[in-house]
Motif scaffolding. Sequence first.
Motif, PDB file in Angstrom:
ATOM      1  N   GLU A 164       0.857  -1.364  -0.158  1.00 24.19           N
ATOM      2  CA  GLU A 164       0.070  -0.239   0.128  1.00 24.19           C
ATOM      3  C   GLU A 164       1.221   1.148  -0.119  1.00 24.19           C
ATOM      4  OE1 GLU A 164      -3.735   2.567   0.109  1.00 24.19           O
ATOM      5  OE2 GLU A 164      -3.366   0.298   0.143  1.00 24.19           O
ATOM      6  N   GLN A 165       1.958   0.787   0.192  1.00 23.51           N
ATOM      7  CA  GLN A 165       2.375   2.447   0.875  1.00 23.51           C
ATOM      8  C   GLN A 165       4.091   2.512   0.430  1.00 23.51           C
ATOM      9  OE1 GLN A 165       0.351   3.442   2.540  1.00 23.51           O
ATOM     10  NE2 GLN A 165       2.273   5.156   2.903  1.00 23.51           N
ATOM     11  N   SER A 166       3.617   1.571  -1.144  1.00 25.54           N
ATOM     12  CA  SER A 166       4.853   2.270  -2.297  1.00 25.54           C
ATOM     13  C   SER A 166       3.840   1.580  -3.351  1.00 25.54           C
ATOM     14  CB  SER A 166       6.309   0.420  -1.930  1.00 25.54           C
ATOM     15  OG  SER A 166       5.547  -0.712  -2.040  1.00 25.54           O
ATOM     16  N   SER A 167       4.813   0.415  -4.460  1.00 20.60           N
ATOM     17  CA  SER A 167       3.798   0.269  -5.915  1.00 20.60           C
ATOM     18  C   SER A 167       2.613  -0.548  -5.664  1.00 20.60           C
ATOM     19  CB  SER A 167       5.338  -0.305  -6.833  1.00 20.60           C
ATOM     20  OG  SER A 167       5.038  -1.709  -5.521  1.00 20.60           O
TER      21      SER A 167
ATOM     22  N   VAL B  34       9.663  -2.208   7.671  1.00 18.61           N
ATOM     23  CA  VAL B  34       9.603  -1.954   6.831  1.00 18.61           C
ATOM     24  C   VAL B  34      10.723  -0.576   5.960  1.00 18.61           C
ATOM     25  CG1 VAL B  34       8.041  -0.900   5.411  1.00 18.61           C
ATOM     26  CG2 VAL B  34       7.599  -2.410   6.669  1.00 18.61           C
ATOM     27  N   SER B  35      11.129  -1.402   5.123  1.00 18.11           N
ATOM     28  CA  SER B  35      11.951   0.002   4.588  1.00 18.11           C
ATOM     29  C   SER B  35      11.418   0.360   2.467  1.00 18.11           C
ATOM     30  CB  SER B  35      13.609  -1.154   4.539  1.00 18.11           C
ATOM     31  OG  SER B  35      13.535  -1.485   3.057  1.00 18.11           O
ATOM     32  N   TRP B  36      11.992   1.475   2.570  1.00 20.47           N
ATOM     33  CA  TRP B  36      11.930   1.971   1.592  1.00 20.47           C
ATOM     34  C   TRP B  36      13.068   2.165   0.826  1.00 20.47           C
ATOM     35  CZ3 TRP B  36       9.127   3.086   6.022  1.00 20.47           C
ATOM     36  CH2 TRP B  36       7.676   1.936   5.337  1.00 20.47           C
ATOM     37  N   SER B  37      13.562   3.239  -1.247  1.00 23.69           N
ATOM     38  CA  SER B  37      14.555   2.742  -1.093  1.00 23.69           C
ATOM     39  C   SER B  37      14.090   4.325  -1.327  1.00 23.69           C
ATOM     40  CB  SER B  37      14.443   3.105  -3.127  1.00 23.69           C
ATOM     41  OG  SER B  37      15.288   4.026  -3.296  1.00 23.69           O
ATOM     42  N   VAL B  38      15.388   5.581  -1.006  1.00 20.60           N
ATOM     43  CA  VAL B  38      14.966   7.087  -0.520  1.00 20.60           C
ATOM     44  C   VAL B  38      14.541   7.808  -2.538  1.00 20.60           C
ATOM     45  CG1 VAL B  38      16.658   8.893  -0.876  1.00 20.60           C
ATOM     46  CG2 VAL B  38      17.466   7.137   0.694  1.00 20.60           C
TER      47      VAL B  38
ATOM     48  N   GLY C 291       0.899   7.854   5.652  1.00 18.53           N
ATOM     49  CA  GLY C 291      -0.439   8.020   3.984  1.00 18.53           C
ATOM     50  C   GLY C 291      -1.729   6.987   4.780  1.00 18.53           C
ATOM     51  N   ASN C 292      -2.205   6.335   3.903  1.00 20.23           N
ATOM     52  CA  ASN C 292      -3.087   5.518   4.526  1.00 20.23           C
ATOM     53  C   ASN C 292      -3.258   4.017   5.436  1.00 20.23           C
ATOM     54  OD1 ASN C 292      -4.921   7.322   2.621  1.00 20.23           O
ATOM     55  ND2 ASN C 292      -4.250   5.853   0.293  1.00 20.23           N
ATOM     56  N   LEU C 293      -2.018   4.064   6.045  1.00 19.11           N
ATOM     57  CA  LEU C 293      -2.039   2.445   6.665  1.00 19.11           C
ATOM     58  C   LEU C 293      -3.461   3.118   7.774  1.00 19.11           C
ATOM     59  CD1 LEU C 293       1.829   2.761   7.371  1.00 19.11           C
ATOM     60  CD2 LEU C 293      -0.017   1.624   6.088  1.00 19.11           C
ATOM     61  N   TYR C 294      -3.719   3.962   8.618  1.00 23.13           N
ATOM     62  CA  TYR C 294      -4.740   3.993   9.556  1.00 23.13           C
ATOM     63  C   TYR C 294      -5.706   3.773   8.970  1.00 23.13           C
ATOM     64  CZ  TYR C 294      -0.849   6.082  11.873  1.00 23.13           C
ATOM     65  OH  TYR C 294       0.511   6.637  11.993  1.00 23.13           O
ATOM     66  N   GLU C 295      -6.166   3.952   8.084  1.00 28.73           N
ATOM     67  CA  GLU C 295      -7.286   3.468   6.831  1.00 28.73           C
ATOM     68  C   GLU C 295      -7.717   2.083   6.990  1.00 28.73           C
ATOM     69  OE1 GLU C 295      -9.092   6.935   5.390  1.00 28.73           O
ATOM     70  OE2 GLU C 295      -7.091   7.972   5.230  1.00 28.73           O
TER      71      GLU C 295
END
Length: 415
Positions: free
Chosen positions: A26-29, A81-85, A101-105
């Motif tokens: 949800e928080q990337s691609s 969790v990790s993300w590329s800069v 972001g939308n995680l709380y929903e």
Amino acid sequence: MERVTATYHIETALPVAKAAATLAGEQSSGTFVAVPGETAELKARFAARVERITELDSVAIPSLPTGRPLAASYRRAEVVVSWSVENFGPNLPTLVSTLQGNLYELAQFSGLKLVDFDVPPGFAAAFRGPAFGIAGCRRLTGVTGRPLIGTIIKPSIGLSPDQTAAMVKELVEAGIDFLKDDELMANPPHSPFDARVDAVMRVINDHAQRTGKKAMYAFNVSDELDAMSRHYDKVVATGGTCAMLSLNSVGLAAAKKICDRGQLAIHGHRNGWGMLNRHPLLGMEFPAYQKLWRLAGVDQLHVNGIANKFWEPDDSVVRSITACLAAEPLGKPLLPVVSSGQWGGQAPETFRRTRTTDLLYMAGGGIQAHPDGPAAGVESLRLWWQAATEGLDYDQSLARYPGLAKSAAKFGGPL
């Protein structure tokens, strides 16, 4: 590419690994269904990675509503969790959108809290961070070897500029180090910002010329962005050294815009913090919160206080102080602002728990409501802190310094 890593405390009815994968997607691609453009090559470059899962306990009742039928149980876990800069670049608002972001929903979670995050050196290097920090605030106030002693103008609203200046005069003559507007006082009709700055700075500058000690006053510049810039200019033009921002009210980008100017120390007030933190499985923890504002450039940040008037337990306050004083990111610690129902009697326990004097220790009523007046309130706080740094507890402080008995009788008993 360097990666940003975040730690979450989650609660879910799903298998934890599946819930963690949902979070990362949800928080990337990803989205709720596979799409043609999400190729293996794109995912390898931009998809978030689940780095670690530590399963904890289970509960029968969800902490938050999910909009779904009740499950048999809800699993709790710590997920990293990790993300590329490369996903966001040196962009703090987009970093926040990525971390939260939308995680709380998401219906997959009946609880989710951002515990902390870490940024790599290359990302941090894009931000200047605090222009003054602890060392700069000590230099501006001339205070060494003890906490900065501060107060809030009370009543919070209702005083005219001249009434405010009269109170400031009494306090600076008592030797106070720091004063501030309340967060409710900004630019109201009964105390226009420019008039208040002129009245207060006349007092502070006159006292500095006569004594060599210049108190720091944090004027609340919180407003629309153009107005904040005008207020900032006014403080600089009159010789002020500090501006206050209600961080959650003005937002990250606006705060950074003001901090980037770099002429004034920035006092970060966290009013509204409870809605981000009070629920144990919603929002974010303070270590993550302070990093966002440190990257934005805030110099001082509220942390509550020992035996405070709010809900926050002492252990949480101590963690917040520790987080501010940590070197990273940027190798620039923040000055923790201890406040909320404070008076001198909390100093021994504060020092015992933190072993630091790198604090801005603020008392509103704890100074101004002292039985012998505000000047005695300032001196009382200094003396309580002297006793604290001598290693004395509450009772020992009263025994060695009988003059503290009046503040103890007025404000409370042993902690």
